[in-house]
Design a protein around this motif. Structure first.
Motif, mmCIF file in Angstrom:
data_model
loop_
_atom_site.group_PDB
_atom_site.id
_atom_site.type_symbol
_atom_site.label_atom_id
_atom_site.label_comp_id
_atom_site.label_asym_id
_atom_site.label_seq_id
_atom_site.Cartn_x
_atom_site.Cartn_y
_atom_site.Cartn_z
ATOM 1 N N LEU A 211 3.530 -3.543 48.867
ATOM 2 C CA LEU A 211 3.807 -3.655 47.427
ATOM 3 C C LEU A 211 2.927 -4.702 46.755
ATOM 4 C CD1 LEU A 211 7.726 -3.351 47.375
ATOM 5 C CD2 LEU A 211 6.031 -1.551 47.036
ATOM 6 N N GLY A 212 2.047 -5.312 47.554
ATOM 7 C CA GLY A 212 1.069 -6.230 46.974
ATOM 8 C C GLY A 212 1.622 -7.577 46.547
ATOM 9 N N LEU A 213 2.791 -7.941 47.068
ATOM 10 C CA LEU A 213 3.332 -9.261 46.703
ATOM 11 C C LEU A 213 2.767 -10.302 47.660
ATOM 12 C CD1 LEU A 213 5.698 -7.429 45.351
ATOM 13 C CD2 LEU A 213 6.935 -9.578 45.472
ATOM 14 N N SER A 214 1.803 -11.054 47.205
ATOM 15 C CA SER A 214 1.150 -12.002 48.110
ATOM 16 C C SER A 214 2.120 -13.078 48.601
ATOM 17 C CB SER A 214 -0.055 -12.651 47.420
ATOM 18 O OG SER A 214 0.359 -13.255 46.225
ATOM 19 N N ALA A 215 3.120 -13.399 47.799
ATOM 20 C CA ALA A 215 4.083 -14.437 48.210
ATOM 21 C C ALA A 215 5.116 -13.906 49.188
ATOM 22 C CB ALA A 215 4.785 -14.997 46.983
ATOM 23 N N GLY A 216 5.111 -12.593 49.422
ATOM 24 C CA GLY A 216 6.152 -12.024 50.277
ATOM 25 C C GLY A 216 7.516 -12.161 49.609
ATOM 26 N N ILE A 217 8.531 -12.348 50.426
ATOM 27 C CA ILE A 217 9.878 -12.555 49.886
ATOM 28 C C ILE A 217 10.103 -14.063 49.758
ATOM 29 C CG2 ILE A 217 12.351 -12.283 50.332
ATOM 30 C CD1 ILE A 217 11.654 -9.663 51.816
ATOM 31 N N THR A 218 10.494 -14.486 48.584
ATOM 32 C CA THR A 218 10.705 -15.914 48.323
ATOM 33 C C THR A 218 12.127 -16.305 48.717
ATOM 34 O OG1 THR A 218 9.138 -15.821 46.489
ATOM 35 C CG2 THR A 218 10.671 -17.686 46.512
ATOM 36 N N VAL A 219 12.244 -17.287 49.580
ATOM 37 C CA VAL A 219 13.560 -17.731 50.049
ATOM 38 C C VAL A 219 14.027 -18.915 49.207
ATOM 39 C CG1 VAL A 219 14.871 -18.640 52.017
ATOM 40 C CG2 VAL A 219 13.052 -16.951 52.394
ATOM 41 N N VAL A 220 15.230 -18.796 48.675
ATOM 42 C CA VAL A 220 15.821 -19.897 47.906
ATOM 43 C C VAL A 220 17.126 -20.297 48.589
ATOM 44 C CG1 VAL A 220 14.789 -19.218 45.705
ATOM 45 C CG2 VAL A 220 17.009 -18.272 46.358
ATOM 46 N N ARG A 221 17.536 -21.529 48.364
ATOM 47 C CA ARG A 221 18.770 -21.993 49.015
ATOM 48 C C ARG A 221 19.350 -23.179 48.254
ATOM 49 N NH1 ARG A 221 14.593 -23.030 52.659
ATOM 50 N NH2 ARG A 221 15.320 -21.423 54.082
ATOM 51 N N GLU A 222 20.604 -23.448 48.527
ATOM 52 C CA GLU A 222 21.219 -24.703 48.105
ATOM 53 C C GLU A 222 20.586 -25.784 48.977
ATOM 54 O OE1 GLU A 222 23.738 -26.272 46.047
ATOM 55 O OE2 GLU A 222 22.770 -27.866 47.200
ATOM 56 N N GLU A 223 19.840 -26.679 48.352
ATOM 57 C CA GLU A 223 19.000 -27.591 49.146
ATOM 58 C C GLU A 223 19.791 -28.715 49.818
ATOM 59 O OE1 GLU A 223 15.993 -27.111 49.910
ATOM 60 O OE2 GLU A 223 15.311 -25.599 48.470
ATOM 61 N N ARG A 224 20.963 -29.031 49.293
ATOM 62 C CA ARG A 224 21.645 -30.234 49.812
ATOM 63 C C ARG A 224 22.308 -30.001 51.164
ATOM 64 N NH1 ARG A 224 25.409 -31.207 44.833
ATOM 65 N NH2 ARG A 224 25.352 -28.950 44.985
ATOM 66 N N PHE A 225 22.833 -28.774 51.371
ATOM 67 C CA PHE A 225 23.526 -28.496 52.634
ATOM 68 C C PHE A 225 23.678 -26.993 52.776
ATOM 69 C CE2 PHE A 225 26.393 -30.547 49.463
ATOM 70 C CZ PHE A 225 26.818 -29.387 48.840
ATOM 71 N N THR A 226 23.957 -26.565 53.994
ATOM 72 C CA THR A 226 24.249 -25.145 54.226
ATOM 73 C C THR A 226 25.746 -24.916 53.997
ATOM 74 O OG1 THR A 226 24.777 -25.463 56.554
ATOM 75 C CG2 THR A 226 22.448 -25.044 56.012
ATOM 76 N N LEU A 227 26.126 -23.659 53.933
ATOM 77 C CA LEU A 227 27.550 -23.353 53.760
ATOM 78 C C LEU A 227 28.349 -23.834 54.977
ATOM 79 C CD1 LEU A 227 29.945 -22.059 52.397
ATOM 80 C CD2 LEU A 227 29.098 -19.806 53.093
ATOM 81 N N GLU A 228 27.773 -23.693 56.151
ATOM 82 C CA GLU A 228 28.453 -24.172 57.365
ATOM 83 C C GLU A 228 28.692 -25.683 57.261
ATOM 84 O OE1 GLU A 228 26.080 -23.777 60.885
ATOM 85 O OE2 GLU A 228 27.774 -24.094 62.239
ATOM 86 N N GLN A 229 27.668 -26.432 56.855
ATOM 87 C CA GLN A 229 27.820 -27.888 56.739
ATOM 88 C C GLN A 229 28.876 -28.241 55.696
ATOM 89 O OE1 GLN A 229 23.722 -28.703 55.867
ATOM 90 N NE2 GLN A 229 23.199 -29.190 57.974
ATOM 91 N N GLU A 230 28.881 -27.490 54.602
ATOM 92 C CA GLU A 230 29.870 -27.782 53.558
ATOM 93 C C GLU A 230 31.289 -27.540 54.073
ATOM 94 O OE1 GLU A 230 30.599 -25.246 49.968
ATOM 95 O OE2 GLU A 230 30.026 -27.078 48.928
ATOM 96 N N CYS A 231 31.482 -26.415 54.787
ATOM 97 C CA CYS A 231 32.815 -26.116 55.333
ATOM 98 C C CYS A 231 33.269 -27.217 56.278
ATOM 99 C CB CYS A 231 32.798 -24.777 56.072
ATOM 100 S SG CYS A 231 32.688 -23.348 54.981
ATOM 101 N N LEU A 232 32.341 -27.669 57.127
ATOM 102 C CA LEU A 232 32.710 -28.692 58.113
ATOM 103 C C LEU A 232 33.051 -30.015 57.433
ATOM 104 C CD1 LEU A 232 30.107 -27.897 60.923
ATOM 105 C CD2 LEU A 232 32.590 -27.613 61.069
ATOM 106 N N SER A 233 32.236 -30.400 56.455
ATOM 107 C CA SER A 233 32.505 -31.709 55.853
ATOM 108 C C SER A 233 33.737 -31.671 54.952
ATOM 109 C CB SER A 233 31.287 -32.227 55.093
ATOM 110 O OG SER A 233 31.075 -31.456 53.957
ATOM 111 N N ALA A 234 34.038 -30.524 54.350
ATOM 112 C CA ALA A 234 35.221 -30.447 53.476
ATOM 113 C C ALA A 234 36.459 -29.983 54.227
ATOM 114 C CB ALA A 234 34.937 -29.501 52.310
ATOM 115 N N LYS A 235 36.310 -29.701 55.532
ATOM 116 C CA LYS A 235 37.406 -29.186 56.357
ATOM 117 C C LYS A 235 38.047 -27.965 55.704
ATOM 118 C CE LYS A 235 38.800 -33.466 58.688
ATOM 119 N NZ LYS A 235 38.079 -33.188 59.907
ATOM 120 N N THR A 236 37.210 -27.009 55.402
ATOM 121 C CA THR A 236 37.704 -25.812 54.741
ATOM 122 C C THR A 236 36.980 -24.591 55.286
ATOM 123 O OG1 THR A 236 38.180 -24.871 52.584
ATOM 124 C CG2 THR A 236 36.057 -25.948 52.820
ATOM 125 N N LEU A 237 37.345 -23.426 54.766
ATOM 126 C CA LEU A 237 36.706 -22.175 55.154
ATOM 127 C C LEU A 237 35.951 -21.625 53.949
ATOM 128 C CD1 LEU A 237 39.735 -20.533 57.028
ATOM 129 C CD2 LEU A 237 37.791 -21.743 58.033
#
Ligand code: SF4
Length: 262
Positions: A59-85
Protein backbone atom coordinates in the motif's frame (compact mmCIF):
# COMPACT_ATOMS: atom_id res chain seq x y z
CA UNK A 1 -7.63 11.38 3.82
CA UNK A 2 -8.09 8.01 5.49
CA UNK A 3 -6.76 6.75 8.80
CA UNK A 4 -7.16 3.06 9.50
CA UNK A 5 -7.31 1.60 12.97
CA UNK A 6 -5.50 -1.75 12.97
CA UNK A 7 -6.48 -4.10 15.77
CA UNK A 8 -4.17 -6.97 14.88
CA UNK A 9 -6.95 -9.47 14.19
CA UNK A 10 -8.95 -10.89 11.30
CA UNK A 11 -11.15 -7.90 10.54
CA UNK A 12 -8.56 -5.18 10.19
CA UNK A 13 -6.25 -7.56 8.30
CA UNK A 14 -9.10 -8.39 5.90
CA UNK A 15 -9.83 -4.69 5.48
CA UNK A 16 -6.26 -4.10 4.32
CA UNK A 17 -6.34 -7.15 2.03
CA UNK A 18 -9.67 -5.95 0.60
CA UNK A 19 -8.42 -2.44 -0.08
CA UNK A 20 -5.56 -3.88 -2.12
CA UNK A 21 -7.63 -6.54 -3.86
CA UNK A 22 -10.41 -4.16 -4.80
CA UNK A 23 -7.85 -1.57 -5.85
CA UNK A 24 -9.98 1.08 -4.21
CA UNK A 25 -7.76 4.18 -4.25
CA UNK A 26 -10.37 6.10 -2.26
CA UNK A 27 -9.82 3.80 0.68
CA UNK A 28 -6.02 3.67 0.75
CA UNK A 29 -5.02 4.88 4.21
CA UNK A 30 -2.52 7.66 4.72
CA UNK A 31 -1.90 6.39 8.23
CA UNK A 32 -2.47 3.09 10.03
CA UNK A 33 -2.49 3.11 13.83
CA UNK A 34 -2.14 0.21 16.22
CA UNK A 35 -2.75 0.99 19.90
CA UNK A 36 -0.62 -1.30 22.04
CA UNK A 37 -1.86 -2.01 25.56
CA UNK A 38 1.41 -3.84 26.24
CA UNK A 39 -0.59 -7.02 26.83
CA UNK A 40 -1.04 -8.62 23.42
CA UNK A 41 0.07 -12.18 22.86
CA UNK A 42 3.34 -12.83 20.99
CA UNK A 43 1.42 -14.05 17.91
CA UNK A 44 -0.29 -10.68 17.62
CA UNK A 45 2.98 -8.76 17.91
CA UNK A 46 4.45 -11.04 15.22
CA UNK A 47 1.42 -10.40 13.00
CA UNK A 48 1.74 -6.66 13.57
CA UNK A 49 5.33 -6.79 12.38
CA UNK A 50 4.38 -8.85 9.34
CA UNK A 51 1.52 -6.52 8.41
CA UNK A 52 3.64 -3.45 8.93
CA UNK A 53 6.01 -4.72 6.25
CA UNK A 54 3.02 -5.78 4.10
CA UNK A 55 1.43 -2.30 4.06
CA UNK A 56 4.77 -0.78 3.14
CA UNK A 57 5.18 -3.18 0.26
CA UNK A 58 1.61 -3.29 -1.03
CA UNK A 59 0.00 0.00 0.00
CA UNK A 60 3.07 2.22 -0.17
CA UNK A 61 3.04 3.31 3.46
CA UNK A 62 6.71 3.88 4.14
CA UNK A 63 6.08 4.23 7.88
CA UNK A 64 4.34 0.86 8.01
CA UNK A 65 1.89 0.56 10.87
CA UNK A 66 2.40 3.25 13.50
CA UNK A 67 2.27 1.94 17.06
CA UNK A 68 0.87 4.24 19.74
CA UNK A 69 0.53 3.56 23.45
CA UNK A 70 -0.10 5.02 26.86
CA UNK A 71 3.50 5.97 27.55
CA UNK A 72 3.45 6.00 31.34
CA UNK A 73 2.57 2.34 31.95
CA UNK A 74 1.01 -0.73 30.40
CA UNK A 75 -2.46 -1.93 31.34
CA UNK A 76 -0.89 -4.86 33.21
CA UNK A 77 1.27 -2.46 35.25
CA UNK A 78 -1.72 -0.27 36.00
CA UNK A 79 -3.80 -3.25 37.20
CA UNK A 80 -0.98 -4.42 39.45
CA UNK A 81 -0.28 -1.05 40.99
CA UNK A 82 -3.97 -0.23 41.54
CA UNK A 83 -4.77 -3.79 42.70
CA UNK A 84 -7.60 -4.03 40.24
CA UNK A 85 -8.70 -5.82 37.09
CA UNK A 86 -9.28 -4.38 33.61
CA UNK A 87 -12.45 -2.33 33.84
CA UNK A 88 -14.22 -4.40 31.19
CA UNK A 89 -14.73 -6.93 33.97
CA UNK A 90 -17.51 -4.67 35.25
CA UNK A 91 -18.74 -3.88 31.73
CA UNK A 92 -16.98 -0.51 31.83
CA UNK A 93 -14.72 0.30 28.92
CA UNK A 94 -12.16 2.55 30.47
CA UNK A 95 -9.35 0.04 29.81
CA UNK A 96 -9.91 0.19 26.06
CA UNK A 97 -10.64 3.88 26.26
CA UNK A 98 -7.40 4.65 28.10
CA UNK A 99 -5.10 2.20 26.33
CA UNK A 100 -6.65 2.04 22.84
CA UNK A 101 -8.71 5.11 21.99
CA UNK A 102 -6.90 7.91 23.82
CA UNK A 103 -3.40 7.06 22.52
CA UNK A 104 -4.76 7.18 18.97
CA UNK A 105 -6.56 10.46 19.60
CA UNK A 106 -3.42 11.95 21.15
CA UNK A 107 -1.39 10.97 18.10
CA UNK A 108 -3.99 12.41 15.75
CA UNK A 109 -4.10 15.68 17.67
CA UNK A 110 -0.45 16.25 16.65
CA UNK A 111 -0.37 14.61 13.20
CA UNK A 112 0.23 17.43 10.74
CA UNK A 113 -1.76 16.10 7.75
CA UNK A 114 -4.85 15.83 9.96
CA UNK A 115 -4.25 19.28 11.48
CA UNK A 116 -3.93 20.74 7.98
CA UNK A 117 -7.12 18.99 6.85
CA UNK A 118 -9.07 20.28 9.84
CA UNK A 119 -7.65 23.79 9.37
CA UNK A 120 -8.87 23.69 5.79
CA UNK A 121 -12.33 22.66 6.95
CA UNK A 122 -12.04 19.04 5.80
CA UNK A 123 -12.79 15.91 7.75
CA UNK A 124 -10.52 12.90 8.14
CA UNK A 125 -12.08 9.52 7.33
CA UNK A 126 -11.60 6.77 9.91
CA UNK A 127 -11.72 3.23 8.54
CA UNK A 128 -13.01 0.80 11.14
CA UNK A 129 -13.05 -2.97 10.70
CA UNK A 130 -16.47 -3.99 12.00
CA UNK A 131 -17.74 -6.75 9.74
CA UNK A 132 -21.11 -7.51 8.17
CA UNK A 133 -21.86 -10.05 10.90
CA UNK A 134 -21.80 -7.37 13.60
CA UNK A 135 -23.75 -4.47 12.07
CA UNK A 136 -25.00 -3.29 15.48
CA UNK A 137 -21.50 -2.02 16.22
CA UNK A 138 -21.50 0.29 13.23
CA UNK A 139 -23.18 3.32 14.74
CA UNK A 140 -22.74 6.76 13.27
CA UNK A 141 -19.58 7.86 15.07
CA UNK A 142 -18.94 10.77 12.70
CA UNK A 143 -18.35 14.17 14.26
CA UNK A 144 -16.93 17.56 13.25
CA UNK A 145 -13.44 16.06 12.72
CA UNK A 146 -14.12 12.60 11.40
CA UNK A 147 -16.27 10.68 9.01
CA UNK A 148 -16.32 7.01 10.00
CA UNK A 149 -16.60 4.26 7.39
CA UNK A 150 -16.91 0.52 7.79
CA UNK A 151 -15.52 -0.97 4.56
CA UNK A 152 -16.20 -4.60 5.51
CA UNK A 153 -19.87 -3.82 6.04
CA UNK A 154 -19.96 -1.80 2.81
CA UNK A 155 -18.57 -4.86 1.00
CA UNK A 156 -20.93 -7.24 2.80
CA UNK A 157 -18.02 -9.21 4.28
CA UNK A 158 -18.70 -11.33 7.33
CA UNK A 159 -16.14 -13.48 9.09
CA UNK A 160 -15.98 -16.14 6.36
CA UNK A 161 -15.42 -13.56 3.62
CA UNK A 162 -12.76 -11.87 5.75
CA UNK A 163 -10.83 -15.10 6.22
CA UNK A 164 -11.16 -15.94 2.51
CA UNK A 165 -9.80 -12.50 1.56
CA UNK A 166 -6.82 -12.90 3.90
CA UNK A 167 -6.06 -16.28 2.37
CA UNK A 168 -6.36 -14.91 -1.18
CA UNK A 169 -3.80 -12.28 -0.21
CA UNK A 170 -1.50 -15.07 1.04
CA UNK A 171 -1.42 -13.53 4.52
CA UNK A 172 -1.45 -15.90 7.51
CA UNK A 173 -4.84 -15.70 9.23
CA UNK A 174 -4.11 -14.02 12.57
CA UNK A 175 -5.38 -15.33 15.90
CA UNK A 176 -7.81 -13.23 17.90
CA UNK A 177 -6.06 -10.22 19.33
CA UNK A 178 -6.69 -9.10 22.90
CA UNK A 179 -4.86 -8.63 26.14
CA UNK A 180 -3.80 -12.02 27.48
CA UNK A 181 -5.63 -11.17 30.72
CA UNK A 182 -8.81 -9.84 29.09
CA UNK A 183 -11.93 -10.67 31.12
CA UNK A 184 -13.80 -11.09 27.83
CA UNK A 185 -11.81 -14.21 26.98
CA UNK A 186 -13.87 -17.35 26.65
CA UNK A 187 -13.34 -20.37 28.84
CA UNK A 188 -11.68 -22.31 26.03
CA UNK A 189 -9.32 -19.41 25.39
CA UNK A 190 -8.23 -19.42 29.04
CA UNK A 191 -7.46 -23.14 28.77
CA UNK A 192 -5.56 -22.53 25.54
CA UNK A 193 -3.58 -19.75 27.20
CA UNK A 194 -2.34 -22.23 29.79
CA UNK A 195 -1.44 -24.68 27.01
CA UNK A 196 0.25 -22.21 24.67
CA UNK A 197 1.56 -19.51 27.00
CA UNK A 198 1.86 -20.76 30.59
CA UNK A 199 4.08 -17.77 31.38
CA UNK A 200 1.34 -15.36 30.33
CA UNK A 201 -1.27 -17.31 32.27
CA UNK A 202 0.93 -16.97 35.36
CA UNK A 203 1.03 -13.20 34.83
CA UNK A 204 -2.77 -13.08 34.39
CA UNK A 205 -3.24 -15.07 37.60
CA UNK A 206 -0.84 -12.71 39.36
CA UNK A 207 -3.03 -9.77 38.32
CA UNK A 208 -6.07 -11.65 39.61
CA UNK A 209 -4.52 -12.63 42.97
CA UNK A 210 -3.22 -9.12 43.47
CA UNK A 211 -6.67 -7.65 42.79
CA UNK A 212 -8.35 -10.13 45.11
CA UNK A 213 -5.96 -9.09 47.85
CA UNK A 214 -6.92 -5.49 47.15
CA UNK A 215 -10.24 -3.82 46.64
CA UNK A 216 -12.11 -6.34 44.53
CA UNK A 217 -15.77 -6.49 45.52
CA UNK A 218 -18.66 -8.48 44.05
CA UNK A 219 -16.33 -9.97 41.43
CA UNK A 220 -14.75 -13.39 41.94
CA UNK A 221 -11.95 -12.82 39.47
CA UNK A 222 -11.16 -12.30 35.82
CA UNK A 223 -14.14 -14.45 34.77
CA UNK A 224 -16.46 -12.32 36.93
CA UNK A 225 -18.49 -15.11 38.57
CA UNK A 226 -15.33 -17.19 38.95
CA UNK A 227 -11.62 -16.64 39.05
CA UNK A 228 -9.43 -17.82 36.21
CA UNK A 229 -7.66 -19.90 38.85
CA UNK A 230 -10.93 -21.80 39.38
CA UNK A 231 -11.37 -22.19 35.62
CA UNK A 232 -7.88 -23.61 35.23
CA UNK A 233 -8.24 -25.93 38.22
CA UNK A 234 -11.60 -27.14 36.95
CA UNK A 235 -10.11 -28.12 33.61
CA UNK A 236 -7.03 -29.68 35.20
CA UNK A 237 -9.38 -31.87 37.21
CA UNK A 238 -11.20 -33.10 34.12
CA UNK A 239 -9.87 -36.47 33.01
CA UNK A 240 -10.96 -35.67 29.48
CA UNK A 241 -11.64 -32.30 27.98
CA UNK A 242 -15.13 -33.40 27.03
CA UNK A 243 -16.65 -30.01 26.45
CA UNK A 244 -17.83 -29.61 30.05
CA UNK A 245 -17.63 -25.99 31.10
CA UNK A 246 -17.47 -24.23 34.43
CA UNK A 247 -18.74 -20.85 33.31
CA UNK A 248 -22.28 -20.22 32.19
CA UNK A 249 -22.48 -19.01 28.59
CA UNK A 250 -22.47 -15.25 28.38
CA UNK A 251 -25.82 -13.76 27.47
CA UNK A 252 -24.11 -10.89 25.83
CA UNK A 253 -20.69 -9.40 25.47
CA UNK A 254 -19.63 -5.84 26.00
CA UNK A 255 -18.44 -4.70 22.58
CA UNK A 256 -15.37 -2.58 22.70
CA UNK A 257 -12.82 -1.34 20.24
CA UNK A 258 -10.54 -4.27 21.04
CA UNK A 259 -12.63 -6.89 19.26
CA UNK A 260 -11.12 -7.42 15.86
CA UNK A 261 -12.78 -10.50 14.47
CA UNK A 262 -13.02 -13.74 16.38
S1 SF4 B 1 -8.47 -6.43 25.25
FE1 SF4 B 1 -9.81 -6.54 27.06
S2 SF4 B 1 -8.52 -5.98 28.81
FE2 SF4 B 1 -7.45 -5.30 26.95
S3 SF4 B 1 -8.04 -3.16 26.71
FE3 SF4 B 1 -9.46 -4.42 25.48
S4 SF4 B 1 -11.24 -4.84 26.81
FE4 SF4 B 1 -9.53 -4.09 28.12
Amino acid sequence: MNVLSFGGGVNSTAMLAGILERNDAQLIPALILFADTGGEKPETYAHLELMSAWVTKHLGLSAGITVVREERFTLEQECLSAKTLPSIVTAMRSCSDKFKIRPQNRFMSKWKPALDAWDAGHKVTKLVGFDAGEPWRAKDYSDHKYTVRFPLIEWGWGRDECIAAIERAAIPVPPKSSCFFCPEMREQEIVELERDHPDLLDRALAIERNAKAGKLVRIAGLARTHSWEQVINFHRDQVLLDGTTLLAPRAERTPCVCFDGE
